[in-house]
Design a protein around this motif. Sequence first.
Motif, PDB file in Angstrom:
ATOM      1  N   THR A   3      10.818   7.436   0.434  1.00  0.00           N
ATOM      2  CA  THR A   3      11.524   7.017  -0.780  1.00  0.00           C
ATOM      3  C   THR A   3      10.550   6.358  -1.752  1.00  0.00           C
ATOM      4  OG1 THR A   3      11.979   4.888   0.251  1.00  0.00           O
ATOM      5  CG2 THR A   3      13.702   6.567   0.424  1.00  0.00           C
ATOM      6  N   HIS A   4       9.270   6.323  -1.365  1.00  0.00           N
ATOM      7  CA  HIS A   4       8.271   5.630  -2.167  1.00  0.00           C
ATOM      8  C   HIS A   4       7.935   6.429  -3.428  1.00  0.00           C
ATOM      9  CE1 HIS A   4       4.895   2.885  -2.826  1.00  0.00           C
ATOM     10  NE2 HIS A   4       4.245   3.959  -3.250  1.00  0.00           N
ATOM     11  N   LYS A   5       7.991   5.764  -4.580  1.00  0.00           N
ATOM     12  CA  LYS A   5       7.602   6.445  -5.828  1.00  0.00           C
ATOM     13  C   LYS A   5       6.153   6.093  -6.127  1.00  0.00           C
ATOM     14  CE  LYS A   5      11.885   6.683  -8.472  1.00  0.00           C
ATOM     15  NZ  LYS A   5      12.807   5.600  -8.780  1.00  0.00           N
ATOM     16  N   GLY A  30       0.321   5.941   2.919  1.00  0.00           N
ATOM     17  CA  GLY A  30       1.717   5.524   2.683  1.00  0.00           C
ATOM     18  C   GLY A  30       2.681   6.686   2.741  1.00  0.00           C
ATOM     19  N   GLY A  31       3.510   6.835   1.692  1.00  0.00           N
ATOM     20  CA  GLY A  31       4.467   7.940   1.634  1.00  0.00           C
ATOM     21  C   GLY A  31       3.800   9.260   1.265  1.00  0.00           C
ATOM     22  N   GLY A  32       2.510   9.226   1.001  1.00  0.00           N
ATOM     23  CA  GLY A  32       1.752  10.462   0.785  1.00  0.00           C
ATOM     24  C   GLY A  32       1.880  11.067  -0.605  1.00  0.00           C
ATOM     25  N   GLY A  33       2.473  10.331  -1.540  1.00  0.00           N
ATOM     26  CA  GLY A  33       2.720  10.893  -2.870  1.00  0.00           C
ATOM     27  C   GLY A  33       1.463  11.294  -3.629  1.00  0.00           C
ATOM     28  N   HIS A  34       0.446  10.447  -3.602  1.00  0.00           N
ATOM     29  CA  HIS A  34      -0.776  10.792  -4.338  1.00  0.00           C
ATOM     30  C   HIS A  34      -1.451  12.014  -3.702  1.00  0.00           C
ATOM     31  CE1 HIS A  34      -0.379   6.610  -5.944  1.00  0.00           C
ATOM     32  NE2 HIS A  34      -0.754   7.240  -7.040  1.00  0.00           N
ATOM     33  N   GLN A  53      -3.142   2.057   7.844  1.00  0.00           N
ATOM     34  CA  GLN A  53      -3.116   1.196   9.030  1.00  0.00           C
ATOM     35  C   GLN A  53      -1.764   1.270   9.736  1.00  0.00           C
ATOM     36  OE1 GLN A  53      -3.703  -2.899   8.033  1.00  0.00           O
ATOM     37  NE2 GLN A  53      -2.372  -2.832   6.256  1.00  0.00           N
ATOM     38  N   ASP A  54      -0.778   1.844   9.049  1.00  0.00           N
ATOM     39  CA  ASP A  54       0.555   1.952   9.635  1.00  0.00           C
ATOM     40  C   ASP A  54       0.706   3.356  10.233  1.00  0.00           C
ATOM     41  OD1 ASP A  54       3.230   2.227  10.180  1.00  0.00           O
ATOM     42  OD2 ASP A  54       3.892   1.181   8.361  1.00  0.00           O
ATOM     43  N   PRO A  55       0.763   3.437  11.584  1.00  0.00           N
ATOM     44  CA  PRO A  55       0.797   4.760  12.213  1.00  0.00           C
ATOM     45  C   PRO A  55       2.042   5.565  11.833  1.00  0.00           C
ATOM     46  CG  PRO A  55       1.075   3.000  13.857  1.00  0.00           C
ATOM     47  CD  PRO A  55       0.769   2.327  12.557  1.00  0.00           C
ATOM     48  N   ASP A  83      -4.523   2.517  -2.986  1.00  0.00           N
ATOM     49  CA  ASP A  83      -3.300   2.134  -3.713  1.00  0.00           C
ATOM     50  C   ASP A  83      -2.735   0.970  -2.888  1.00  0.00           C
ATOM     51  OD1 ASP A  83      -0.839   2.060  -5.013  1.00  0.00           O
ATOM     52  OD2 ASP A  83      -0.103   3.914  -4.096  1.00  0.00           O
ATOM     53  N   LEU A  84      -3.031  -0.246  -3.333  1.00  0.00           N
ATOM     54  CA  LEU A  84      -2.915  -1.423  -2.460  1.00  0.00           C
ATOM     55  C   LEU A  84      -1.473  -1.851  -2.168  1.00  0.00           C
ATOM     56  CD1 LEU A  84      -5.835  -3.429  -4.093  1.00  0.00           C
ATOM     57  CD2 LEU A  84      -5.909  -2.048  -2.003  1.00  0.00           C
ATOM     58  N   GLY A  85      -1.373  -2.760  -1.217  1.00  0.00           N
ATOM     59  CA  GLY A  85      -0.078  -3.369  -0.918  1.00  0.00           C
ATOM     60  C   GLY A  85       0.736  -2.549   0.057  1.00  0.00           C
ATOM     61  N   PHE A  86       2.036  -2.622  -0.100  1.00  0.00           N
ATOM     62  CA  PHE A  86       2.910  -1.960   0.864  1.00  0.00           C
ATOM     63  C   PHE A  86       3.768  -0.927   0.148  1.00  0.00           C
ATOM     64  CE2 PHE A  86       6.913  -4.608   0.254  1.00  0.00           C
ATOM     65  CZ  PHE A  86       6.444  -5.229  -0.886  1.00  0.00           C
ATOM     66  N   SER A  87       4.356  -0.030   0.948  1.00  0.00           N
ATOM     67  CA  SER A  87       5.140   1.044   0.340  1.00  0.00           C
ATOM     68  C   SER A  87       6.626   0.708   0.383  1.00  0.00           C
ATOM     69  CB  SER A  87       4.887   2.352   1.082  1.00  0.00           C
ATOM     70  OG  SER A  87       5.509   2.309   2.347  1.00  0.00           O
ATOM     71  N   SER A  88       7.391   1.407  -0.429  1.00  0.00           N
ATOM     72  CA  SER A  88       8.839   1.196  -0.435  1.00  0.00           C
ATOM     73  C   SER A  88       9.434   1.557   0.923  1.00  0.00           C
ATOM     74  CB  SER A  88       9.512   2.058  -1.506  1.00  0.00           C
ATOM     75  OG  SER A  88       8.874   1.854  -2.728  1.00  0.00           O
ATOM     76  N   ASP A  89       8.799   2.528   1.604  1.00  0.00           N
ATOM     77  CA  ASP A  89       9.313   2.893   2.937  1.00  0.00           C
ATOM     78  C   ASP A  89       9.190   1.712   3.897  1.00  0.00           C
ATOM     79  OD1 ASP A  89       9.626   5.564   2.060  1.00  0.00           O
ATOM     80  OD2 ASP A  89       7.490   5.861   2.365  1.00  0.00           O
ATOM     81  N   GLN A  90       8.043   1.022   3.811  1.00  0.00           N
ATOM     82  CA  GLN A  90       7.863  -0.136   4.701  1.00  0.00           C
ATOM     83  C   GLN A  90       8.909  -1.206   4.379  1.00  0.00           C
ATOM     84  OE1 GLN A  90       3.704  -0.585   3.710  1.00  0.00           O
ATOM     85  NE2 GLN A  90       3.062   0.038   5.758  1.00  0.00           N
ATOM     86  N   MET A  91       9.164  -1.379   3.098  1.00  0.00           N
ATOM     87  CA  MET A  91      10.130  -2.379   2.652  1.00  0.00           C
ATOM     88  C   MET A  91      11.545  -1.997   3.086  1.00  0.00           C
ATOM     89  SD  MET A  91      10.242  -4.802   0.056  1.00  0.00           S
ATOM     90  CE  MET A  91      10.969  -5.169  -1.479  1.00  0.00           C
TER      91      MET A  91
HETATM   92  C1  LIG Z   1       1.443   1.367  -1.959  1.00  0.00           C
HETATM   93  S1  LIG Z   1       1.406   2.170  -0.429  1.00  0.00           S
HETATM   94  C2  LIG Z   1       0.594   3.688  -0.765  1.00  0.00           C
HETATM   95  C3  LIG Z   1       1.491   4.714  -1.367  1.00  0.00           C
HETATM   96  C4  LIG Z   1       0.867   6.095  -1.526  1.00  0.00           C
HETATM   97  N1  LIG Z   1      -0.261   6.074  -2.429  1.00  0.00           N
HETATM   98  C5  LIG Z   1       1.916   7.067  -2.034  1.00  0.00           C
HETATM   99  O1  LIG Z   1       1.767   7.597  -3.137  1.00  0.00           O
HETATM  100  O2  LIG Z   1       2.901   7.303  -1.320  1.00  0.00           O
HETATM  101  C6  LIG Z   1       0.187   1.286   0.452  1.00  0.00           C
HETATM  102  C7  LIG Z   1      -0.086   1.811   1.871  1.00  0.00           C
HETATM  103  O3  LIG Z   1      -1.357   1.305   2.228  1.00  0.00           O
HETATM  104  C8  LIG Z   1      -1.343   0.838   3.538  1.00  0.00           C
HETATM  105  N2  LIG Z   1      -2.350  -0.212   3.603  1.00  0.00           N
HETATM  106  C9  LIG Z   1      -2.342  -1.412   2.965  1.00  0.00           C
HETATM  107  N3  LIG Z   1      -3.444  -2.101   3.256  1.00  0.00           N
HETATM  108  C10 LIG Z   1      -4.188  -1.303   4.064  1.00  0.00           C
HETATM  109  C11 LIG Z   1      -5.448  -1.454   4.704  1.00  0.00           C
HETATM  110  N4  LIG Z   1      -6.165  -2.583   4.576  1.00  0.00           N
HETATM  111  N5  LIG Z   1      -5.922  -0.431   5.453  1.00  0.00           N
HETATM  112  C12 LIG Z   1      -5.203   0.714   5.618  1.00  0.00           C
HETATM  113  N6  LIG Z   1      -3.991   0.906   5.049  1.00  0.00           N
HETATM  114  C13 LIG Z   1      -3.497  -0.096   4.280  1.00  0.00           C
HETATM  115  C14 LIG Z   1       0.067   0.369   3.786  1.00  0.00           C
HETATM  116  O4  LIG Z   1       0.360   0.445   5.174  1.00  0.00           O
HETATM  117  C15 LIG Z   1       0.886   1.332   2.928  1.00  0.00           C
HETATM  118  O5  LIG Z   1       1.341   2.416   3.698  1.00  0.00           O
END
Ligand SMILES: C[S@@+](CC[C@H](N)C(=O)[O-])C[C@H]1O[C@@H](n2cnc3c(N)ncnc32)[C@H](O)[C@@H]1O
Length: 276
Positions: A3-5, A30-34, A53-55, A83-91
Motif C-alpha cells: 500500500t506504500h506510495k 520496501g514496497g518496491g515502488g521505485h 533490513q526487513d525480510p 529512500d529513508l525511514g519506514f514504509s506504509s506497509d510497515q506502519m
Molecule cells: C520508505 S521505505 C522504501 C520504499 C520504497 N522506495 C518504495 O518505493 O516502495 C524504506 C524502507 O527502507 C528500509 N530501511 C530503512 N532503513 C534501512 C537500513 N538502514 N538498511 C536497510 N533497509 C532500511 C525499511 O525497512 C523500509 O522497508
Amino acid sequence: MSTHKSVLLQEVVDGLALKPGETLVDGTFGGGGHTREIVRRYGDKVKVITIDQDPSTGADITGNFRDIDKLLGETKPDAILLDLGFSSDQMDTSGRGFSFQKDEPLDMRMGQSGPTAAEILNSWDEHAIELILRGFGEERFSKKIARAIVSRRKIQPFATTFDLADTVLSVRPRTFRDKIHPATKTFQALRIAVNEELSALEKGLEKGFEALKPGGRFAVISFHSLEDRMVKNFFRDNRKEGKAELVTKKPITPSEEETRENPRSRSAKLRIIKKI
Ligand SMILES: C[S@@+](CC[C@H](N)C(=O)[O-])C[C@H]1O[C@@H](n2cnc3c(N)ncnc32)[C@H](O)[C@@H]1O
C-alpha cells in the motif's frame, strides 16, 4: 500487495539517469515502488539489486545498508538509491507498533536485531529518554514526557503502543489547535533510536559512496531535517574535496499535487550526487 506510495517516483528515476548495462542498488526496497518503475522503464537493460533490513519486503538481500560494502561484495554499482525511514506497509500491517493509531506490541524494529522500543522505554534512564525525544523528535515537551514515562513504568512496564500514546497524552492532551497527534514526535524519535537510523545513514553514505563506480550516482530521499542535514553535508564535503559533483544543487521536493495525493511525501527531500 504493497500500500506504500513511492515518493518522488519520476524525479528519482530521471535523476538516476541509468544507461543500458548499468547496475542500480535499491538499498531500501520496501514496497518496491521505485524498483518497479525502473524495471517498467528500462526492462532488462539495467540490473537492479535490492536490499532491505526487513525480510518481509522480499528484497534480494536482507541486511542493513550501513553494511552495504559487505552486502555487495565485489559488485560496484553505477547508482544507489536510499529512500529513508519506514514504509506504509510497515506502519499499516507489520504489527510492530509503528503507529499510535493501533494497539500493537511496542517493537518498532525494522530489522531483526537490537532492543525493542518497549525495552528502551523500560530501561533507559530518564535523561537518555529525554535526549532521544528532543534530539530525534524535536519534541518541545521532551522533559515532561520522559518524566511521565519513567513514573509510569514503575507502576507498569510499557508493552503496547497505546501505553505510550496514553502516557504522552497524559502530559500533552490533544487540543483543537493540534494539526498532528501529540504523540507523533515521540513515536518518530523512538523509531529513529530503535533502528539507529542516523548512524546507519552516516555509514551507508560513506560506504555506499566508496562502493560506487566512478561516474556513479547516489540518490537519497530524506524525511526530516536531521537526515537531510547529514546528506547535504556529506555531499557538500565530497564536492569540496573534488570527489563528486552535485546533480541537485537544491533538494528536489514533491509537487503540490503529490503532497495532496500522498501527505507522507510532505517533508521529502531528494538529493543526488555524481562520483567523479
Ligand atoms: C520508505 S521505505 C522504501 C520504499 C520504497 N522506495 C518504495 O518505493 O516502495 C524504506 C524502507 O527502507 C528500509 N530501511 C530503512 N532503513 C534501512 C537500513 N538502514 N538498511 C536497510 N533497509 C532500511 C525499511 O525497512 C523500509 O522497508
